[in-house]
Scaffold this active site. Structure first.
Site, short mmCIF file in Angstrom:
data_model
loop_
_atom_site.label_atom_id
_atom_site.label_comp_id
_atom_site.label_asym_id
_atom_site.label_seq_id
_atom_site.Cartn_x
_atom_site.Cartn_y
_atom_site.Cartn_z
N GLU A 302 0.71 -1.12 0.00
CA GLU A 302 0.06 0.11 0.09
C GLU A 302 0.79 1.17 -0.08
OE1 GLU A 302 -3.58 2.46 2.69
OE2 GLU A 302 -3.19 0.19 3.11
N ARG A 380 -7.57 2.54 14.13
CA ARG A 380 -8.48 1.37 13.97
C ARG A 380 -8.27 0.26 15.04
NH1 ARG A 380 -11.39 -1.36 10.32
NH2 ARG A 380 -11.40 0.34 8.79
N PHE A 414 -5.28 -4.43 9.59
CA PHE A 414 -4.79 -3.08 10.08
C PHE A 414 -4.83 -2.73 11.40
CE2 PHE A 414 -4.97 1.85 8.93
CZ PHE A 414 -3.76 1.61 7.98
N GLU A 761 -10.57 -8.48 4.89
CA GLU A 761 -10.23 -8.61 6.18
C GLU A 761 -10.88 -9.22 7.39
OE1 GLU A 761 -7.57 -4.43 6.61
OE2 GLU A 761 -9.40 -4.20 5.69
#
Length: 829
Positions: A302, A380, A414, A761
């Site tokens: 990413e 997160r 994440f 995810e």
């Protein structure tokens, strides 16, 4: 590990002794009687025939045959990938005059660079150039996805082992790599490096703001007045992405106007475009970034794919020739970053029945030398601190540790899997304190429809209870729990455990601007359609799903639609393909573009209702109607302020539950997953075949995270586990012997494309059901020697940890070393 190896020697001897006695007994050659339960010491794991099932909702018979949405359609690249015909970045044919680039990495964790001598490398025939920080003055040497605090080339000092110092450009890959090893760097070591989370806590080395805070209710007051409170901590190791294709890039100068064409193995083409333009001091419109497909990404590509793209772009610009680079596996593991290791500390209040009242959680992550995406990862994590449980009063503190390690980065989940594991451990601690079954405590506190999360989002269309109940029923949990208890009574040295774990995963980027995407749909005179969108294909089947979406929207067969690549000159300003939102964002953008085309074709369809798609297209073309349309989508309603803890953070939640049963060898720490049952809410699946595969793949990657994958660093910050020889990955035999996956039926999601839900995810954390089943098995082993109640088990639950936790007369001889006496191979970050 030293204690484990010593313990293992005696354990193996004991197994040998029992097996000998067993053979002698069978021949009546000994009078020594061994208890029947001890015979399990000599047993081996059975080779179980693999079994699996996949359940999903079948589309109604009335659905058009050309409408592939909801049908288990084969991945568009499946056969090409299986035969080796699929083109990846480094498979692109070489240009006649192309050069190869190899990077020079730091070998020190914290040191001043006294001198860089590339003369020996440059003296080799075929070596064209060496580049370092001297070639990128000022801000051009800086990059980063949020803050530009990372360096293309280390300047003046190095901050970690594996930091890029320079780049060598040569005629061939082998020559460039050989020349890179000849670059001599003289260092002067600086003060002690900060390596572990504990080092960072001691030195107060955190990225600002520290701490990040999330709060709801009155947690301090409730913790103080509660009748029952427990507190504890646990640690989670990092994880290597280990994508099949390492970081790769090709940059081709176009010969005029500073134009560059970049083909990169990246999840975020726009970021590569912006970073290259910034470094070279040119406009983004001069840089075109293309992605055919990635050989896996998992978040690792990413933001960190700039590591290869930027040096290649610099070399291509300066030399005027195509330049390519592909990292070797050891180089990739050394320099590209991993999943963030976490340390969690919790304090939780609850009623005598086990109902949660309040909790306070502090989480520390090891971020490395630069900011990257680490604060977003922590945010997160904080927003998933409760996993799937209702806790009325919550305070969470997040500390992002600045250390002298390679920058850690995004990884599937994440930050959420780390936080969820801490919360599930907390639930087990509560259960042990109350002498209750963890199943009972978890079920009592599950989220229900209308509940509020700690960040004040109300849960609507909450299917958590349905997923949980179906997983319990499908797995025959209660019958198998009784069978597990019976097995444990009859076997002293082999134990089984069974555990059910829920998950609730929020879908959307927490950074608002990222929740957007675009599409370009081109219709040609023959009726064929070329589709472009902002997402990248990395094996997850995004292109396949997008063709299905366009096919349904346009009402034409999928065979008429093609996706060639992802490119910034087709769809600009896209976010990364990440956060499980690829289908949600790009699918809606494609529908928007298709609707525009359908509006233009409507008069021709009405004029010729018996005609076909090709007829309408051809007529429209000769009537001078545009057959190209752009589409755009931004997720509605969401807008969240983390500092004020108000607004709607996520578009919706994906729910799931899993039940896993394991068997452990108490003498070696080895384990076998006997069965796993998963129920996953993916809404109305766009493609059940792909979604089931995503659930299975995410589970196995999570299984590696929680049980066997463990990056090992030296006290000096050097990565010791640099390749599959030193880093254990899940293999075929690690797949549960019986693996059942069920997609929740009749659970439409009105907030995403064609009522589907994200799937990339959310299922990963369900692999923790194996971790906690192992914990149950260890608990049964400890009970044999009178050890009851809560015990700490850090992740991953490796053979060493399992064996040493199964306390007995052998482990007593080899106590674990204290942290201050850890050897290099004992360092857990």
């Amino acid at each position: 590990m030293v204690s484990y190896r010593r313990c293992l020697t005696l354990s193996m001897f004991f197994k040998f002794y029992i097996s000998v006695i067993q053979r002698l007994e069978s021949k009546n050659a000994t009078s020594e009687k061994i208890p029947d339960s001890y015979m399990s010491a000599a047993q081996k794991f059975k080779s179980l025939p693999p079994k699996s099932s996949q359940y999903f909702q079948v589309v109604p018979s009335t659905q058009s045959k050309i409408d592939l949405v909801g049908r288990p359609t084969v991945h568009k690249s499946a056969f090409k990938q299986a035969t080796g015909e699929a083109i990846y970045c480094d498979d692109i044919p070489h240009w006649e005059d192309q050069l190869y680039l190899s990077l020079v990495f730091s070998s020190r964790a914290r040191a001043r660079i006294l001198d860089i001598d590339a003369s020996a490398a440059l003296a080799l025939p075929g070596v064209h150039a060496f580049y370092s920080a001297k070639d990128l003055p000022g801000k051009s040497n800086f990059f980063g996805p949020i803050h530009q605090d990372d360096l293309v080339f280390a300047d003046g000092e190095v901050l970690c082992v594996g930091q890029v110092i320079g780049a060598v450009v040569a005629d061939t890959q082998s020559l460039a790599q050989r020349a890179a090893k000849l670059v001599k760097v003289d260092y002067e070591d600086l003060e002690s490096a900060i390596i572990t989370i504990e080092d960072a806590i001691r030195e107060k080395s955190f990225y600002a703001p520290a701490p990040l805070k999330l709060r709801c209710g009155e947690p301090e007051k409730m913790l103080e007045s509660a009748e029952h409170v427990v507190e504890g901590e646990m640690r989670l190791s990092g994880q290597e992405h280990f994508y099949l294709e390492t970081m790769a890039c090709i940059v081709v100068p176009k010969g005029e106007d500073d134009e560059l064409e970049v083909t990169s193995s990246t999840q975020h083409p726009t970021e590569i475009q912006e970073s290259v333009a910034h470094m070279l001091g040119i406009d983004s419109n001069k840089v075109v970034v293309k992605v055919k497909r990635l050989g896996g990404g998992f978040g690792g590509k990413e933001s960190r794919s700039t590591m290869t793209a930027l040096p290649c772009a610099l070399a291509a610009k300066k030399l005027g020739k195509p330049v390519r680079c592909m990292l070797d596996r050891d180089e990739d593991m050394l320099s590209t970053g991993q999943r963030h290791p976490f340390l969690g500390r919790y304090k939780v209040a609850f009623t005598p029945e086990g109902k949660l009242i309040a909790c306070e959680i502090s989480m520390y992550s090891n971020a490395g030398i630069s900011y990257d995406l680490s604060n977003s990862v922590m945010e997160r994590a904080m927003m998933h601190c409760e996993n799937a449980y209702k806790i009325p009063h919550v305070s969470v503190y997040g500390y992002v540790c600045k250390t002298n390690l390679v920058t850690n980065t995004a990884f599937r989940g994440f930050g959420a899997p780390q936080a969820m594991l801490i919360s599930e451990t907390m639930m087990r601690h509560v259960a042990d304190y109350l002498h209750k079954d963890p199943f009972e405590i978890c079920q009592l506190n599950l989220y229900k429809e209308g509940d509020l999360t700690p960040f004040h989002q109300q849960l609507t269309y909450c299917t958590m209870d349905r997923c949980w109940q179906e997983a319990v029923n499908d797995s025959q949990y209660f019958n198998r729990k009784a069978a597990v208890q019976k097995f444990n009574k009859e076997n002293r040295w082999r134990k089984r455990g069974i555990s059910v774990v829920p998950t609730a995963f929020g879908i959307a980027y927490t950074s608002l601007f990222l929740n957007q995407s675009g599409a370009l749909v081109l219709v040609y005179v023959d009726g064929s359609v070329l589709l472009s969108h902002g997402g990248t294909e990395m094996g997850q089947g995004l292109h396949t799903k997008m063709i299905q979406v366009a096919s349904k929207a346009l009402g034409i067969p999928a065979s008429m639609i093609h996706i060639s690549e992802t490119a910034t000159d087709k769809v600009p300003n896209t976010g990364a393909t990440a956060a499980s939102s690829g289908s949600d964002l790009n699918g809606m953008a494609i529908i928007d573009a298709c609707n525009k085309l359908l509006d233009r074709l409507k008069p021709y369809r009405e004029a010729n209702p018996k005609g076909e798609w090709k007829d309408w297209v051809r007529t429209a073309f000769f009537d001078r109607v545009s057959l190209a349309a752009t589409g755009f989508y931004k997720t509605p309603d969401i807008k969240y302020d983390f500092h004020k803890n108000e607004g709607m953070a996520f578009n919706y939640f994906a729910y799931g539950a899993a039940c896993s049963e394991v068997e452990i060898d108490c003498l070696t720490g080895d384990h076998q997953v006997l069965r796993t049952d998963i129920v996953m809410d993916v809404g109305e699946s766009l493609n059940p075949a792909i979604d089931v595969g995503q659930v299975e793949g995410a589970f196995m990657q999570g299984y590696g995270l929680f049980t066997i994958e463990e990056p090992i660093h030296s006290p000096q910050g050097g990565l010791l586990s640099r390749g599959p020889g030193a880093y254990k990955l899940p293999g075929f035999t690690d797949i549960p012997a019986q693996f059942n996956v069920s997609l929740l039926k009749e659970a439409p999601n009105l907030r995403a494309v064609y009522s589907s839900k994200a799937v990339g995810e959310p299922p990963l954390f369900l692999a923790s059901s194996v971790f906690f089943a192992i914990r149950e098995a260890i608990q049964a082993a400890r009970a044999e020697v009178g050890l009851t109640g809560y015990f700490r088990l850090d992740s991953p639950a490796t053979s060493a940890r399992i064996r040493m936790a199964c306390a007995d007369h052998i482990t007593e001889k080899f106590p674990e070393p204290q942290p201050d006496t850890y050897k290099p191979w004992n360092i857990i970050l």
